[in-house]
Scaffold this motif. Structure first.
Motif, PDB file in Angstrom:
ATOM      1  N   GLU A 214      48.962  22.599  41.648  1.00 14.23           N
ATOM      2  CA  GLU A 214      48.689  21.177  41.890  1.00 14.23           C
ATOM      3  C   GLU A 214      49.420  20.241  40.931  1.00 14.23           C
ATOM      4  O   GLU A 214      49.824  19.152  41.318  1.00 14.23           O
ATOM      5  N   GLN A 215      49.592  20.640  39.669  1.00 16.89           N
ATOM      6  CA  GLN A 215      50.040  19.692  38.655  1.00 16.89           C
ATOM      7  C   GLN A 215      51.461  19.861  38.157  1.00 16.89           C
ATOM      8  O   GLN A 215      52.043  18.898  37.670  1.00 16.89           O
ATOM      9  N   ARG A 216      52.006  21.054  38.212  1.00 15.56           N
ATOM     10  CA  ARG A 216      53.348  21.258  37.673  1.00 15.56           C
ATOM     11  C   ARG A 216      54.398  20.691  38.604  1.00 15.56           C
ATOM     12  O   ARG A 216      54.167  20.444  39.770  1.00 15.56           O
ATOM     13  N   HIS A 217      55.578  20.556  38.087  1.00 18.70           N
ATOM     14  CA  HIS A 217      56.710  20.063  38.872  1.00 18.70           C
ATOM     15  C   HIS A 217      56.898  20.881  40.132  1.00 18.70           C
ATOM     16  O   HIS A 217      57.206  20.355  41.195  1.00 18.70           O
ATOM     17  N   ILE A 218      56.701  22.199  40.037  1.00 14.56           N
ATOM     18  CA  ILE A 218      56.870  23.062  41.196  1.00 14.56           C
ATOM     19  C   ILE A 218      55.659  23.017  42.113  1.00 14.56           C
ATOM     20  O   ILE A 218      55.682  23.579  43.192  1.00 14.56           O
ATOM     21  N   GLY A 219      54.615  22.309  41.681  1.00 14.37           N
ATOM     22  CA  GLY A 219      53.395  22.247  42.483  1.00 14.37           C
ATOM     23  C   GLY A 219      53.611  21.723  43.879  1.00 14.37           C
ATOM     24  O   GLY A 219      53.051  22.231  44.843  1.00 14.37           O
ATOM     25  N   GLU A 220      54.431  20.694  44.011  1.00 16.58           N
ATOM     26  CA  GLU A 220      54.672  20.141  45.340  1.00 16.58           C
ATOM     27  C   GLU A 220      55.319  21.181  46.235  1.00 16.58           C
ATOM     28  O   GLU A 220      54.920  21.370  47.377  1.00 16.58           O
ATOM     29  N   GLU A 221      56.310  21.878  45.706  1.00 16.79           N
ATOM     30  CA  GLU A 221      56.982  22.902  46.500  1.00 16.79           C
ATOM     31  C   GLU A 221      56.020  24.030  46.853  1.00 16.79           C
ATOM     32  O   GLU A 221      55.962  24.488  47.989  1.00 16.79           O
ATOM     33  N   LEU A 222      55.236  24.487  45.875  1.00 20.77           N
ATOM     34  CA  LEU A 222      54.314  25.587  46.121  1.00 20.77           C
ATOM     35  C   LEU A 222      53.204  25.160  47.072  1.00 20.77           C
ATOM     36  O   LEU A 222      52.848  25.891  47.988  1.00 20.77           O
ATOM     37  N   GLY A 223      52.679  23.981  46.872  1.00 19.72           N
ATOM     38  CA  GLY A 223      51.624  23.494  47.747  1.00 19.72           C
ATOM     39  C   GLY A 223      52.097  23.259  49.166  1.00 19.72           C
ATOM     40  O   GLY A 223      51.359  23.448  50.134  1.00 19.72           O
ATOM     41  N   ALA A 224      53.349  22.862  49.300  1.00 19.77           N
ATOM     42  CA  ALA A 224      53.897  22.561  50.619  1.00 19.77           C
ATOM     43  C   ALA A 224      53.939  23.783  51.515  1.00 19.77           C
ATOM     44  O   ALA A 224      53.901  23.667  52.731  1.00 19.77           O
ATOM     45  N   VAL A 225      54.024  24.960  50.928  1.00 23.30           N
ATOM     46  CA  VAL A 225      54.055  26.171  51.751  1.00 23.30           C
ATOM     47  C   VAL A 225      52.676  26.827  51.804  1.00 23.30           C
ATOM     48  O   VAL A 225      52.540  27.958  52.245  1.00 23.30           O
ATOM     49  N   GLY A 226      51.666  26.118  51.364  1.00 22.18           N
ATOM     50  CA  GLY A 226      50.304  26.605  51.485  1.00 22.18           C
ATOM     51  C   GLY A 226      49.913  27.677  50.492  1.00 22.18           C
ATOM     52  O   GLY A 226      49.056  28.492  50.778  1.00 22.18           O
ATOM     53  N   LEU A 227      50.524  27.690  49.313  1.00 21.92           N
ATOM     54  CA  LEU A 227      50.144  28.658  48.299  1.00 21.92           C
ATOM     55  C   LEU A 227      48.771  28.287  47.764  1.00 21.92           C
ATOM     56  O   LEU A 227      48.527  27.146  47.377  1.00 21.92           O
ATOM     57  N   GLN A 228      47.864  29.260  47.769  1.00 24.40           N
ATOM     58  CA  GLN A 228      46.514  29.016  47.277  1.00 24.40           C
ATOM     59  C   GLN A 228      46.015  30.228  46.513  1.00 24.40           C
ATOM     60  O   GLN A 228      46.520  31.333  46.699  1.00 24.40           O
ATOM     61  N   ALA A 229      45.037  29.998  45.652  1.00 22.80           N
ATOM     62  CA  ALA A 229      44.483  31.066  44.834  1.00 22.80           C
ATOM     63  C   ALA A 229      42.971  31.092  44.968  1.00 22.80           C
ATOM     64  O   ALA A 229      42.333  30.046  45.092  1.00 22.80           O
ATOM     65  N   SER A 230      42.424  32.299  44.944  1.00 22.09           N
ATOM     66  CA  SER A 230      40.976  32.473  44.923  1.00 22.09           C
ATOM     67  C   SER A 230      40.682  33.705  44.069  1.00 22.09           C
ATOM     68  O   SER A 230      41.602  34.351  43.564  1.00 22.09           O
ATOM     69  N   SER A 231      39.406  34.026  43.920  1.00 25.11           N
ATOM     70  CA  SER A 231      39.055  35.172  43.087  1.00 25.11           C
ATOM     71  C   SER A 231      37.788  35.840  43.604  1.00 25.11           C
ATOM     72  O   SER A 231      37.002  35.244  44.341  1.00 25.11           O
ATOM     73  N   ALA A 232      37.610  37.092  43.167  1.00 28.49           N
ATOM     74  CA  ALA A 232      36.430  37.868  43.520  1.00 28.49           C
ATOM     75  C   ALA A 232      36.248  38.953  42.468  1.00 28.49           C
ATOM     76  O   ALA A 232      37.128  39.173  41.632  1.00 28.49           O
ATOM     77  N   GLY A 233      35.124  39.636  42.537  1.00 29.60           N
ATOM     78  CA  GLY A 233      34.834  40.712  41.605  1.00 29.60           C
ATOM     79  C   GLY A 233      34.345  41.959  42.319  1.00 29.60           C
ATOM     80  O   GLY A 233      33.833  41.880  43.431  1.00 29.60           O
ATOM     81  N   THR A 234      34.507  43.086  41.675  1.00 22.62           N
ATOM     82  CA  THR A 234      34.102  44.347  42.290  1.00 22.62           C
ATOM     83  C   THR A 234      32.602  44.600  42.176  1.00 22.62           C
ATOM     84  O   THR A 234      32.059  45.416  42.921  1.00 22.62           O
ATOM     85  N   LEU A 235      31.912  43.919  41.267  1.00 24.59           N
ATOM     86  CA  LEU A 235      30.455  44.059  41.165  1.00 24.59           C
ATOM     87  C   LEU A 235      29.801  43.266  42.285  1.00 24.59           C
ATOM     88  O   LEU A 235      30.233  42.151  42.604  1.00 24.59           O
ATOM     89  N   HIS A 236      28.759  43.810  42.834  1.00 19.88           N
ATOM     90  CA  HIS A 236      28.047  43.143  43.928  1.00 19.88           C
ATOM     91  C   HIS A 236      26.670  42.701  43.444  1.00 19.88           C
ATOM     92  O   HIS A 236      25.701  43.443  43.515  1.00 19.88           O
ATOM     93  N   TYR A 237      26.633  41.488  42.910  1.00 21.69           N
ATOM     94  CA  TYR A 237      25.369  40.920  42.502  1.00 21.69           C
ATOM     95  C   TYR A 237      25.357  39.452  42.906  1.00 21.69           C
ATOM     96  O   TYR A 237      26.386  38.910  43.313  1.00 21.69           O
ATOM     97  N   PRO A 238      24.202  38.796  42.825  1.00 25.57           N
ATOM     98  CA  PRO A 238      24.118  37.408  43.293  1.00 25.57           C
ATOM     99  C   PRO A 238      25.118  36.495  42.579  1.00 25.57           C
ATOM    100  O   PRO A 238      25.496  36.749  41.435  1.00 25.57           O
ATOM    101  N   PRO A 239      25.536  35.439  43.250  1.00 28.93           N
ATOM    102  CA  PRO A 239      26.499  34.508  42.655  1.00 28.93           C
ATOM    103  C   PRO A 239      26.046  34.021  41.278  1.00 28.93           C
ATOM    104  O   PRO A 239      24.889  33.666  41.090  1.00 28.93           O
ATOM    105  N   ALA A 240      26.983  34.039  40.356  1.00 28.20           N
ATOM    106  CA  ALA A 240      26.715  33.601  38.986  1.00 28.20           C
ATOM    107  C   ALA A 240      27.856  32.697  38.540  1.00 28.20           C
ATOM    108  O   ALA A 240      28.980  32.820  39.018  1.00 28.20           O
ATOM    109  N   PRO A 241      27.581  31.782  37.611  1.00 23.01           N
ATOM    110  CA  PRO A 241      28.652  30.915  37.109  1.00 23.01           C
ATOM    111  C   PRO A 241      29.645  31.703  36.264  1.00 23.01           C
ATOM    112  O   PRO A 241      29.385  32.832  35.856  1.00 23.01           O
TER     113      PRO A 241
END
Length: 188
Positions: free
Chosen positions: A26-53
């Motif tokens: 979102e913020q770097r100079h390359i952000g516009e180029e990366l965002g324009a092609v729909g680059l996105q990031a998310s995360s997950a964990g291998t432990l299966h327990y209720p959502p925690a901060p």
């Protein structure tokens, strides 16, 4: 292109990587180029327990860089998440094994974080990653992995800072930031 970062509890390493990557996109100079092609990031964990901060120290590390991850809640990895991702970066070999036990078809797009960083570094040293946009370049890096690995240093796992002191969190955060920067610069 959707990059999924996976750690154990989805409270430290993968959270750092997700939010650092999102911020850079979102913020770097390359952000516009990366965002324009729909680059996105998310995360997950291998432990299966209720959502925690996110771990409070993770939030502190991110906040130093003006990144607010206070709304984050942990997400357990599920086959639907790994199927929807285009690139999956894990921080330990055990996480890769657990993810592939759930979804063996994700093998071709799942990497140890530092292995993928090494792949991008080598491709840049070799003259750059072919492709017309960041998404194509990430796919090319993924496809090149098998040919490059014999020439790369052994990739290290990223230490889990959970329940460790601030110095460990700072070291892990710095490693993840360097890795994200290397990857995004390689595909910009």
């Amino acid at each position: 292109m959707h990059i999924l970062f996976v750690c154990t509890g989805n409270q430290c390493r993968s959270v750092m990587a997700q939010y650092v990557a999102q911020s850079a996109i979102e913020q770097r100079h390359i952000g516009e180029e990366l965002g324009a092609v729909g680059l996105q990031a998310s995360s997950a964990g291998t432990l299966h327990y209720p959502p925690a901060p996110a771990d409070p120290m993770t939030l502190t590390m991110l906040k130093k860089d003006g990144i607010d991850a206070s709304a984050h809640r942990s997400t357990p990895i599920r086959p639907e998440l790994s199927s929807a991702a285009d690139l999956i970066l894990c921080f330990e070999h055990e996480q890769i094994a657990e993810l592939l036990a759930q979804n063996p078809t994700a093998a071709r797009k799942t990497f140890l974080f530092n292995d993928f960083v090494n792949i991008c570094k080598q491709l840049v040293r070799d003259g750059g990653i072919p492709g017309n946009n960041p998404s194509e370049k990430l796919h090319e890096a993924m496809e090149s992995a098998g040919m490059l690995r014999p020439f790369l240093p052994q990739a290290s796992e990223t230490e889990d800072p959970h329940r460790k002191d601030r110095a460990v969190f700072e070291r892990v955060y710095a490693e993840i930031k360097r890795g994200i920067t290397t990857i995004l610069n390689a595909v910009a």
